[in-house]
Design an enzyme around this catalytic site. Structure first.
Site, PDB file in Angstrom:
ATOM      1  N   ASP A   8      -2.430 -25.911  -0.242  1.00  0.00           N
ATOM      2  CA  ASP A   8      -2.661 -26.105   1.191  1.00  0.00           C
ATOM      3  C   ASP A   8      -2.389 -27.525   1.669  1.00  0.00           C
ATOM      4  O   ASP A   8      -2.898 -27.943   2.707  1.00  0.00           O
ATOM      5  CB  ASP A   8      -4.126 -25.756   1.530  1.00  0.00           C
ATOM      6  CG  ASP A   8      -4.387 -24.258   1.511  1.00  0.00           C
ATOM      7  OD1 ASP A   8      -3.423 -23.481   1.662  1.00  0.00           O
ATOM      8  OD2 ASP A   8      -5.549 -23.854   1.343  1.00  0.00           O
ATOM      9  N   LYS A  30      -1.380 -20.028  -4.851  1.00  0.00           N
ATOM     10  CA  LYS A  30      -1.458 -19.292  -3.587  1.00  0.00           C
ATOM     11  C   LYS A  30      -0.618 -19.996  -2.522  1.00  0.00           C
ATOM     12  O   LYS A  30      -0.864 -21.156  -2.182  1.00  0.00           O
ATOM     13  CB  LYS A  30      -2.908 -19.201  -3.109  1.00  0.00           C
ATOM     14  CG  LYS A  30      -3.042 -18.383  -1.823  1.00  0.00           C
ATOM     15  CD  LYS A  30      -4.500 -18.178  -1.451  1.00  0.00           C
ATOM     16  CE  LYS A  30      -5.027 -19.202  -0.481  1.00  0.00           C
ATOM     17  NZ  LYS A  30      -4.452 -19.123   0.866  1.00  0.00           N
ATOM     18  N   ASP A  59       0.150 -15.178   0.361  1.00  0.00           N
ATOM     19  CA  ASP A  59      -1.007 -14.823   1.202  1.00  0.00           C
ATOM     20  C   ASP A  59      -0.565 -14.717   2.666  1.00  0.00           C
ATOM     21  O   ASP A  59      -0.856 -15.596   3.469  1.00  0.00           O
ATOM     22  CB  ASP A  59      -2.070 -15.924   1.004  1.00  0.00           C
ATOM     23  CG  ASP A  59      -3.338 -15.661   1.789  1.00  0.00           C
ATOM     24  OD1 ASP A  59      -3.556 -14.522   2.236  1.00  0.00           O
ATOM     25  OD2 ASP A  59      -4.129 -16.620   1.949  1.00  0.00           O
ATOM     26  N   LYS A  61      -1.005 -11.716   4.567  1.00  0.00           N
ATOM     27  CA  LYS A  61      -1.889 -10.769   5.284  1.00  0.00           C
ATOM     28  C   LYS A  61      -1.120  -9.904   6.279  1.00  0.00           C
ATOM     29  O   LYS A  61      -1.326  -9.976   7.492  1.00  0.00           O
ATOM     30  CB  LYS A  61      -3.002 -11.530   6.006  1.00  0.00           C
ATOM     31  CG  LYS A  61      -3.840 -12.415   5.100  1.00  0.00           C
ATOM     32  CD  LYS A  61      -4.996 -13.042   5.863  1.00  0.00           C
ATOM     33  CE  LYS A  61      -5.827 -13.963   5.020  1.00  0.00           C
ATOM     34  NZ  LYS A  61      -5.210 -15.257   4.698  1.00  0.00           N
ATOM     35  N   LEU A  62      -0.250  -9.056   5.759  1.00  0.00           N
ATOM     36  CA  LEU A  62       0.582  -8.211   6.636  1.00  0.00           C
ATOM     37  C   LEU A  62      -0.258  -7.247   7.472  1.00  0.00           C
ATOM     38  O   LEU A  62      -1.220  -6.667   6.979  1.00  0.00           O
ATOM     39  CB  LEU A  62       1.571  -7.381   5.805  1.00  0.00           C
ATOM     40  CG  LEU A  62       2.492  -8.083   4.827  1.00  0.00           C
ATOM     41  CD1 LEU A  62       3.447  -7.065   4.201  1.00  0.00           C
ATOM     42  CD2 LEU A  62       3.278  -9.194   5.500  1.00  0.00           C
ATOM     43  N   ASP A  64       0.951  -4.439  10.575  1.00  0.00           N
ATOM     44  CA  ASP A  64       1.922  -3.937  11.551  1.00  0.00           C
ATOM     45  C   ASP A  64       1.946  -2.417  11.412  1.00  0.00           C
ATOM     46  O   ASP A  64       1.085  -1.844  10.744  1.00  0.00           O
ATOM     47  CB  ASP A  64       3.308  -4.562  11.268  1.00  0.00           C
ATOM     48  CG  ASP A  64       4.143  -4.686  12.533  1.00  0.00           C
ATOM     49  OD1 ASP A  64       4.266  -3.672  13.247  1.00  0.00           O
ATOM     50  OD2 ASP A  64       4.673  -5.779  12.810  1.00  0.00           O
ATOM     51  N   ILE A  65       2.942  -1.759  11.998  1.00  0.00           N
ATOM     52  CA  ILE A  65       3.041  -0.311  11.800  1.00  0.00           C
ATOM     53  C   ILE A  65       3.477  -0.062  10.349  1.00  0.00           C
ATOM     54  O   ILE A  65       4.105  -0.932   9.724  1.00  0.00           O
ATOM     55  CB  ILE A  65       4.009   0.357  12.813  1.00  0.00           C
ATOM     56  CG1 ILE A  65       5.413  -0.228  12.691  1.00  0.00           C
ATOM     57  CG2 ILE A  65       3.473   0.219  14.228  1.00  0.00           C
ATOM     58  CD1 ILE A  65       6.458   0.531  13.499  1.00  0.00           C
ATOM     59  N   PRO A  66       3.124   1.117   9.800  1.00  0.00           N
ATOM     60  CA  PRO A  66       3.369   1.355   8.371  1.00  0.00           C
ATOM     61  C   PRO A  66       4.797   1.073   7.906  1.00  0.00           C
ATOM     62  O   PRO A  66       5.003   0.417   6.886  1.00  0.00           O
ATOM     63  CB  PRO A  66       3.002   2.830   8.197  1.00  0.00           C
ATOM     64  CG  PRO A  66       1.953   3.069   9.242  1.00  0.00           C
ATOM     65  CD  PRO A  66       2.366   2.231  10.412  1.00  0.00           C
ATOM     66  N   THR A 118     -13.291 -14.321   6.352  1.00  0.00           N
ATOM     67  CA  THR A 118     -14.547 -15.068   6.175  1.00  0.00           C
ATOM     68  C   THR A 118     -14.897 -15.910   7.403  1.00  0.00           C
ATOM     69  O   THR A 118     -15.992 -16.442   7.493  1.00  0.00           O
ATOM     70  CB  THR A 118     -14.486 -15.966   4.927  1.00  0.00           C
ATOM     71  OG1 THR A 118     -13.238 -16.645   4.926  1.00  0.00           O
ATOM     72  CG2 THR A 118     -14.627 -15.173   3.660  1.00  0.00           C
ATOM     73  N   ARG A 208      -9.391 -27.169  -1.868  1.00  0.00           N
ATOM     74  CA  ARG A 208      -9.811 -28.571  -1.743  1.00  0.00           C
ATOM     75  C   ARG A 208     -10.491 -29.169  -2.966  1.00  0.00           C
ATOM     76  O   ARG A 208     -10.204 -30.326  -3.303  1.00  0.00           O
ATOM     77  CB  ARG A 208     -10.683 -28.732  -0.482  1.00  0.00           C
ATOM     78  CG  ARG A 208      -9.842 -28.720   0.781  1.00  0.00           C
ATOM     79  CD  ARG A 208     -10.648 -28.473   2.022  1.00  0.00           C
ATOM     80  NE  ARG A 208     -11.085 -27.073   2.114  1.00  0.00           N
ATOM     81  CZ  ARG A 208     -11.733 -26.567   3.140  1.00  0.00           C
ATOM     82  NH1 ARG A 208     -12.041 -27.344   4.167  1.00  0.00           N
ATOM     83  NH2 ARG A 208     -12.084 -25.296   3.160  1.00  0.00           N
TER      84      ARG A 208
HETATM   85  O1  C5P Z   1     -10.003 -25.411   0.183  1.00  0.00           O
HETATM   86  P1  C5P Z   1     -10.624 -24.079  -0.099  1.00  0.00           P
HETATM   87  O2  C5P Z   1     -10.985 -23.890  -1.553  1.00  0.00           O
HETATM   88  O3  C5P Z   1     -11.756 -23.751   0.842  1.00  0.00           O
HETATM   89  O4  C5P Z   1      -9.424 -23.053   0.199  1.00  0.00           O
HETATM   90  C1  C5P Z   1      -9.582 -21.664   0.261  1.00  0.00           C
HETATM   91  C2  C5P Z   1      -8.265 -21.007   0.530  1.00  0.00           C
HETATM   92  O5  C5P Z   1      -8.464 -19.613   0.678  1.00  0.00           O
HETATM   93  C3  C5P Z   1      -7.570 -21.472   1.810  1.00  0.00           C
HETATM   94  O6  C5P Z   1      -6.162 -21.373   1.571  1.00  0.00           O
HETATM   95  C4  C5P Z   1      -7.990 -20.440   2.835  1.00  0.00           C
HETATM   96  O7  C5P Z   1      -7.046 -20.286   3.866  1.00  0.00           O
HETATM   97  C5  C5P Z   1      -8.023 -19.182   1.971  1.00  0.00           C
HETATM   98  N1  C5P Z   1      -8.843 -18.082   2.487  1.00  0.00           N
HETATM   99  C6  C5P Z   1     -10.185 -18.219   2.793  1.00  0.00           C
HETATM  100  N2  C5P Z   1     -10.905 -17.144   3.247  1.00  0.00           N
HETATM  101  C7  C5P Z   1     -10.309 -15.944   3.410  1.00  0.00           C
HETATM  102  C8  C5P Z   1      -8.956 -15.783   3.095  1.00  0.00           C
HETATM  103  C9  C5P Z   1      -8.244 -16.885   2.630  1.00  0.00           C
HETATM  104  O8  C5P Z   1     -10.741 -19.300   2.616  1.00  0.00           O
HETATM  105  N3  C5P Z   1     -11.011 -14.905   3.797  1.00  0.00           N
END
Ligand code: C5P
Length: 230
Positions: A8, A30, A59, A61-62, A64-66, A118, A208
């Site tokens: 990231d 990722k 990552d 996260k698609l 849309d229509i099937p 989340t 992070r």
């Molecule tokens: O820096 P950190 O460990 O918080 O990063 C978590 C990663 O997981 C980030 O790339 C964030 O976009 C991703 N993510 C998330 N919660 C989700 C889906 C993806 O934190 N539900």
């Protein structure tokens, strides 16, 4: 349990230099929206060049229509990534169509469904889905399992219930991991590696706490040592 490192950082160069420093480890990388939109397929190729054995989780996260989702899933399979995800709320027809289309690919990528983002709190989640996060996450997980997906993206705190409602083998990939209780940042519900292990998490995602370290390599080594001991 297999570690997944979130790439990231703000530029391709920084992400690739992080990957370079981690090239001797057997880990997942990722690649998210920002990075893929900006750096595209050449970025994936560059990662594979650094270490052909890096496993890549795209990552995107698609949703849309099937048919459009299945077209995109095929393009993803052709890139040669090892895992990608869709939104569970795209529904059973989309899930089936994606999985049917991928069945033509020998080494198809693993497909996970996002249950509840989340970033939702209960109130905002219920305003859209009319159920509690826990309840809906479990329902989405069952739907994903019944339609042939490999697992879900969920929080550590939902992992155990989801496995009990589906199968121990149904994969859970969980962000918000703070391996040794590091700073949560903007994450609401964080878990240590120890807890993730207790809850049966297959892929802890760590961003992070690794890339903000002055020595990310040492941090990854510590994490892998703990995982090896589970
Ligand atoms: O820096 P950190 O460990 O918080 O990063 C978590 C990663 O997981 C980030 O790339 C964030 O976009 C991703 N993510 C998330 N919660 C989700 C889906 C993806 O934190 N539900």
């Amino acid at each position: 349990m297999e570690l997944c490192v979130a790439l990231d950082l703000p530029s391709a160069e920084e992400n690739l230099s992080l990957a370079e420093s981690l090239k001797s480890y057997d880990i997942w990388m990722k690649v998210g929206f920002r990075s893929y939109i900006r750096d595209g397929k050449p970025f994936i190729e560059a990662l594979k060049k650094i270490n052909p054995d890096f496993k890549i989780f795209l990552d995107l996260k698609l949703y849309d229509i099937p048919n459009t989702m299945a077209d995109a899933a095929e393009e993803i399979a052709k890139i040669g990534v090892d895992m990608f995800n869709i939104h569970a709320s795209a529904g059973p027809v989309a899930m089936k169509t994606v999985m049917e289309r991928l069945s033509a690919y020998k080494n198809r990528p693993l497909v996970l469904a996002v249950t509840a983002l989340t970033s939702f709190d209960e109130e905002n989640f219920q305003a859209i889905y009319e159920k509690s996060i826990d309840e809906k996450a479990e329902q989405f997980a069952k739907m994903s399992y019944e339609n042939g997906l490999d697992g879900v993206v969920c929080s550590t705190f939902e992992s155990r219930a989801i496995k009990e409602a589906t199968s121990e083998k149904f994969l859970t990939l969980c962000p918000g991991i703070r391996p040794f209780g590091e700073d949560a940042g903007d994450q609401q519900r964080v878990a240590t590696l120890e807890l993730a292990n207790q809850e049966g998490v297959d892929y802890p995602v760590v961003g992070r706490p690794i890339y903000k370290e002055s020595n990310p390599q040492a941090k990854v080594e510590q994490i892998l040592e703990v995982i090896a001991g589970f």
